[in-house]
Design a protein around this motif. Structure first.
Motif, PDB file in Angstrom:
ATOM      1  N   ALA A 269     -33.124   1.281  -7.699  1.00 26.43           N
ATOM      2  CA  ALA A 269     -33.784   0.049  -7.240  1.00 26.43           C
ATOM      3  C   ALA A 269     -35.290   0.215  -7.114  1.00 26.43           C
ATOM      4  O   ALA A 269     -36.056  -0.720  -7.360  1.00 26.43           O
ATOM      5  N   ASP A 270     -35.751   1.434  -6.744  1.00 22.64           N
ATOM      6  CA  ASP A 270     -37.190   1.631  -6.520  1.00 22.64           C
ATOM      7  C   ASP A 270     -37.910   2.218  -7.737  1.00 22.64           C
ATOM      8  O   ASP A 270     -39.085   2.579  -7.666  1.00 22.64           O
ATOM      9  N   ALA A 271     -37.216   2.326  -8.889  1.00 22.57           N
ATOM     10  CA  ALA A 271     -37.831   2.927 -10.086  1.00 22.57           C
ATOM     11  C   ALA A 271     -38.882   1.995 -10.687  1.00 22.57           C
ATOM     12  O   ALA A 271     -38.786   0.775 -10.593  1.00 22.57           O
ATOM     13  N   LYS A 272     -39.914   2.615 -11.284  1.00 22.45           N
ATOM     14  CA  LYS A 272     -40.944   1.846 -11.990  1.00 22.45           C
ATOM     15  C   LYS A 272     -41.094   2.328 -13.434  1.00 22.45           C
ATOM     16  O   LYS A 272     -41.636   1.643 -14.270  1.00 22.45           O
ATOM     17  N   ASP A 273     -40.628   3.571 -13.682  1.00 16.84           N
ATOM     18  CA  ASP A 273     -40.734   4.115 -15.048  1.00 16.84           C
ATOM     19  C   ASP A 273     -39.360   4.042 -15.719  1.00 16.84           C
ATOM     20  O   ASP A 273     -38.478   4.822 -15.438  1.00 16.84           O
ATOM     21  N   PHE A 274     -39.179   3.051 -16.563  1.00 12.34           N
ATOM     22  CA  PHE A 274     -37.883   2.846 -17.223  1.00 12.34           C
ATOM     23  C   PHE A 274     -37.937   3.490 -18.606  1.00 12.34           C
ATOM     24  O   PHE A 274     -38.520   2.941 -19.531  1.00 12.34           O
ATOM     25  N   ASP A 275     -37.326   4.691 -18.759  1.00 12.79           N
ATOM     26  CA  ASP A 275     -37.374   5.384 -20.065  1.00 12.79           C
ATOM     27  C   ASP A 275     -36.339   4.840 -21.031  1.00 12.79           C
ATOM     28  O   ASP A 275     -36.491   5.021 -22.228  1.00 12.79           O
ATOM     29  N   ASP A 276     -35.204   4.325 -20.512  1.00 16.71           N
ATOM     30  CA  ASP A 276     -34.076   4.062 -21.415  1.00 16.71           C
ATOM     31  C   ASP A 276     -33.516   2.658 -21.230  1.00 16.71           C
ATOM     32  O   ASP A 276     -33.444   2.143 -20.124  1.00 16.71           O
ATOM     33  N   ALA A 277     -33.134   2.070 -22.364  1.00 15.57           N
ATOM     34  CA  ALA A 277     -32.471   0.761 -22.355  1.00 15.57           C
ATOM     35  C   ALA A 277     -31.263   0.843 -23.276  1.00 15.57           C
ATOM     36  O   ALA A 277     -31.209   1.685 -24.178  1.00 15.57           O
ATOM     37  N   ILE A 278     -30.295  -0.026 -23.031  1.00 18.78           N
ATOM     38  CA  ILE A 278     -29.098  -0.064 -23.877  1.00 18.78           C
ATOM     39  C   ILE A 278     -28.988  -1.440 -24.521  1.00 18.78           C
ATOM     40  O   ILE A 278     -29.096  -2.468 -23.835  1.00 18.78           O
ATOM     41  N   SER A 279     -28.823  -1.440 -25.849  1.00 17.12           N
ATOM     42  CA  SER A 279     -28.570  -2.716 -26.541  1.00 17.12           C
ATOM     43  C   SER A 279     -27.083  -2.778 -26.892  1.00 17.12           C
ATOM     44  O   SER A 279     -26.432  -1.741 -27.078  1.00 17.12           O
ATOM     45  N   PHE A 280     -26.563  -4.010 -26.950  1.00 18.35           N
ATOM     46  CA  PHE A 280     -25.117  -4.186 -27.167  1.00 18.35           C
ATOM     47  C   PHE A 280     -24.906  -5.363 -28.119  1.00 18.35           C
ATOM     48  O   PHE A 280     -25.434  -6.449 -27.912  1.00 18.35           O
ATOM     49  N   LYS A 281     -24.089  -5.111 -29.162  1.00 18.69           N
ATOM     50  CA  LYS A 281     -23.746  -6.199 -30.091  1.00 18.69           C
ATOM     51  C   LYS A 281     -22.307  -6.009 -30.553  1.00 18.69           C
ATOM     52  O   LYS A 281     -21.927  -4.901 -30.953  1.00 18.69           O
ATOM     53  N   LYS A 282     -21.513  -7.087 -30.454  1.00 15.84           N
ATOM     54  CA  LYS A 282     -20.140  -7.025 -30.978  1.00 15.84           C
ATOM     55  C   LYS A 282     -20.213  -7.347 -32.472  1.00 15.84           C
ATOM     56  O   LYS A 282     -20.817  -8.350 -32.868  1.00 15.84           O
ATOM     57  N   LEU A 283     -19.617  -6.469 -33.301  1.00 19.52           N
ATOM     58  CA  LEU A 283     -19.679  -6.646 -34.755  1.00 19.52           C
ATOM     59  C   LEU A 283     -18.489  -7.468 -35.256  1.00 19.52           C
ATOM     60  O   LEU A 283     -17.452  -7.558 -34.575  1.00 19.52           O
TER      61      LEU A 283
END
Length: 709
Positions: A269-283
């Motif tokens: 909750a207190d993070a400011k440095d976001f190194d990673d994100a996840i993308s999602f797609k149903k094929l």
């Protein structure tokens, strides 16, 4: 020259002569030849060389194959090693050669060597049944010359009382070198001189940290003690500030565009440095495209730039109880590189096509651009998982299902689950602890962890399989060796006392039984003790260019790809991966091995600083509880006392053996206990005891307990 006991001067001469004979090991030399090689021309000094040669030849240090000519005998008279200081001022020298035994050096024979220094030691002829004893003849390299402490100023001089328990000498500071420090302040002092035979080193104040006991002062003191800078140099800040925040069209060249694909971050909750994100797609074929998108730090931090040199030097962000000391300036760590929602961001990604059973059908590695739809805290993502309601519920639910499959597979393959308790503090506005709690790891944490593990593993495998033998590609791997069986055997014996069995037939059996133990012990009072001991029996994970496996995760190849904002090895991994995807030749292995070794050392230093900040906050928390009693678990035993971890708040302190007055207690190292010599009463690691908070020393971050029962 004394015949019975070697003077320090004689030992230095023996060392110099030995160095000459070592370099000329194929021929015997007379005293004149040796003197010439040492540039000694004075006749009386040459006579002294001859005396030393004859005396030490009688003792068997030198051989005299023909009259008047000497060679070095094939035995280790000198060793190099690291000083490990004891509480009473003596030390053990841990040899560089791991097959050599430790050498004991008394306090008066250390000759100004300090804890952690690399030294050359003369080993005395061993008496029957006695341990190796020696004397320091040369300080090869100081571990540190800067120390933190409280300055005491009188009319004529000043001394700094050092916080570090392993530094047993106060540092004398001339009044001309105070640099504005006032009596009682916490300062950083550098040793400038230490003449032979003088008890205290001489130093000068190089940094005033502030008033003792203030939160900011104490946290900065911990950073300075472990060698982490308190600010970025102006040249580094200027370089960071010159980087534009907005992504331009030119930045998008050769990138896959994921801006229309659902993408989000899940962080504290207190993070400011976001190194990673996840993308999602149903094929359309029913499979799922999962992208692990990592901040593209290496795009902005280029080799040999001021930013790069500073990031390399720090090698890691440091996480203290109340603050983060970032590896990169805030402009990058919290701004340009941070994957904030509703902004175009540049990434380096590992993208996988997974079927319903989380099998990888296809994989792709390369540079991307994303536009995060939502920033979740772990708590918010957990609520979506539990209630099946909220933003991106379909994506998060499916990711959680796939993460469970990946996790089960990992453990079936022999990975070990170490769920040690992580202590967190509730702090008031002044940084003072008003509560202590144990951080809980739930599915949202594990979901992110499992996809990060997948990306790290697959990037490592991709490079490891690219070339073999002399054709292999230089890369930074995260290596974790299999455990030392003797250490593990000792742990198994100890765990058996609590009713836990460790099957040591194969690596998989060991992993399986350790996982059963970790599951069984969860929530029990002995959880932390057993988990910490199990971790201690394992080898330490390190960075290396060698293609070795990761025992704890049961992966053949593993790297760190997912946190380049806070770890320099990840930046190097991104650079190497980009080069190899671009069909460039393999990088210089030697250069990268040096960088890997430096990163491992800095990682350890950062962990030590984090522990020191926790110790300080624990001491500060218990300062208000002096005289109060608490139930605790014996968490460690040493020759001078036993450590006790309080059950309620996980604060750890020591009961000194000299304070237990019903008997004379000694350490039984093999059985992790202390034993009374008359009544044979035992206090065993893991035993529950009742203790009273006796004393708290905030400066030394020490908590003393007395035993109630």
């Amino acid at each position: 020259m004394a015949k019975k006991k070697s003077s320090h001067l004689e030992l230095v001469l023996i060392q110099l002569i030995s160095d000459v004979l070592e370099k000329n090991k194929n021929e015997a030399l007379n005293y004149k030849q040796i003197s010439a090689k040492l540039n000694i021309v004075d006749p009386s000094a040459r006579e002294t060389i001859l005396e030393v040669l004859k005396e030490q030849a009688k003792k068997g240090i030198f051989a005299e194959p023909e009259k008047g000519k000497f060679k070095l005998k094939d035995l280790k008279t000198f060793i190099n090693g690291k000083v490990d200081m004891t509480a009473d001022g003596a030390a053990f020298i841990i040899p560089d050669d791991e097959f050599e035994k430790d050498v004991f050096v008394s306090a008066r024979k250390l000759h100004n060597a300090l804890h952690g220094d690399r030294v050359k030691v003369y080993i005395y002829a061993k008496k029957s049944g006695r341990k190796n004893e020696g004397e320091v003849v040369e300080i090869i390299q100081r571990a540190k010359t800067d120390f933190i402490g409280v300055i005491r100023i009188s009319d004529r001089f000043a001394f700094v009382n050092i916080d570090d328990r392993k530094m047993l000498h106060d540092i004398f500071v001339p009044l001309t070198d105070l640099n504005g420090a006032k009596n009682g302040q916490k300062v950083q002092v550098a040793i400038t001189d230490w003449p032979e035979g003088v008890k205290n080193p001489i130093g000068k104040v190089i940094n005033i940290l502030g008033e003792q006991g203030e939160n900011n002062t104490e946290m900065n003191a911990i950073l300075a003690q472990y060698g982490f800078p308190l600010a970025f140099p102006p040249a580094v800040e200027n370089e960071a500030n010159a980087i534009p925040e907005q992504v331009s069209e030119a930045d998008l060249k050769d990138r896959k565009d994921f801006r229309d694909t659902v993408t989000f971050t899940i962080d504290p909750a207190d993070a400011k440095d976001f190194d990673d994100a996840i993308s999602f797609k149903k094929l359309e074929n029913g499979n799922y495209e999962i992208g692990v998108h990592i901040a593209d730090v290496s795009y902005y931090v280029t080799p040999n730039s001021e930013l790069d040199k500073e990031a390399y030097s720090r090698a890691t962000s440091v996480y203290l109880v109340d603050r983060v000391i970032p590896m990169l300036p805030e402009r990058l760590s919290n701004g340009v590189c941070s994957l904030r929602p509703h902004e175009d961001k540049l990434c380096f990604a590992a993208v996988f096509e997974l079927d319903q059973q989380a099998n990888i059908i296809q994989e792709w590695f390369g540079r991307t651009v994303i536009h995060s739809n939502r920033r979740f805290s772990y708590e918010e993502a957990q609520e979506v998982i539990e209630t099946k309601q909220g933003d991106h519920v379909e994506e998060i639910t499916k990711l959680n299902e796939l993460a469970y499959i990946l996790r089960d597979r990992k453990f079936k393959n022999g990975a070990i689950s170490f769920e040690s308790t992580e202590v967190k503090f509730k702090l008031d506005d002044f940084g003072k602890p008003i509560g202590v709690y144990v951080k809980e790891r739930k599915d949202a944490h594990k979901l992110i962890e499992d996809f990060m593990l997948l990306a790290n593993k697959k990037v490592a495998e991709f490079i490891a399989k690219k070339g073999k033998g002399k054709q292999k590609y230089t890369f930074i791997y995260r290596s974790h060796d299999s455990p030392n069986l003797e250490n593990l055997g000792n742990f198994a014996l100890f765990a058996a006392r609590f009713g836990y069995k460790i099957n040591m037939k194969t690596d998989k059996d060991i992993a399986k039984s350790l996982n059963y133990l970790m599951e069984d012990v969860e929530g029990k009072k002995e959880q932390n003790v057993l988990t910490q001991l199990a971790i201690r029996s394992m080898a330490k994970a390190v960075y290396t260019t060698k293609k070795t496996s990761h025992y704890g995760l049961a992966f053949d190849h593993y790297t760190h790809f997912t946190s380049p904002i806070r770890r320099y090895p990840d930046v190097m991994v991104h650079r190497l991966l980009a080069a190899y995807l671009n069909h460039e030749k393999s990088a210089d292995a030697e250069q990268y091995e040096i960088a890997a070794s430096h990163s491992s050392a800095m990682e350890k230093r950062a962990a030590d600083a984090e522990r020191a900040s926790i110790k300080y906050k624990q001491a500060e928390y218990l300062e208000e509880n002096v005289g109060n009693t608490f139930p605790g678990i014996i968490s460690g035993v040493t020759e001078w006392g036993m450590y006790v971890e309080l059950i309620d708040n996980k604060c750890e302190g020591m009961i000194r053996l000299r304070d237990i007055t019903d008997d004379f207690y000694v350490l039984d190292e093999k059985n992790y206990c202390i034993v009374g010599q008359r009544k044979q009463k035992k206090y065993q690691l893991g035993d529950e005891v009742l203790v009273k908070v006796k004393k708290v020393d905030l400066a030394k971050r020490q908590i003393d307990f007395s035993l109630i029962q």
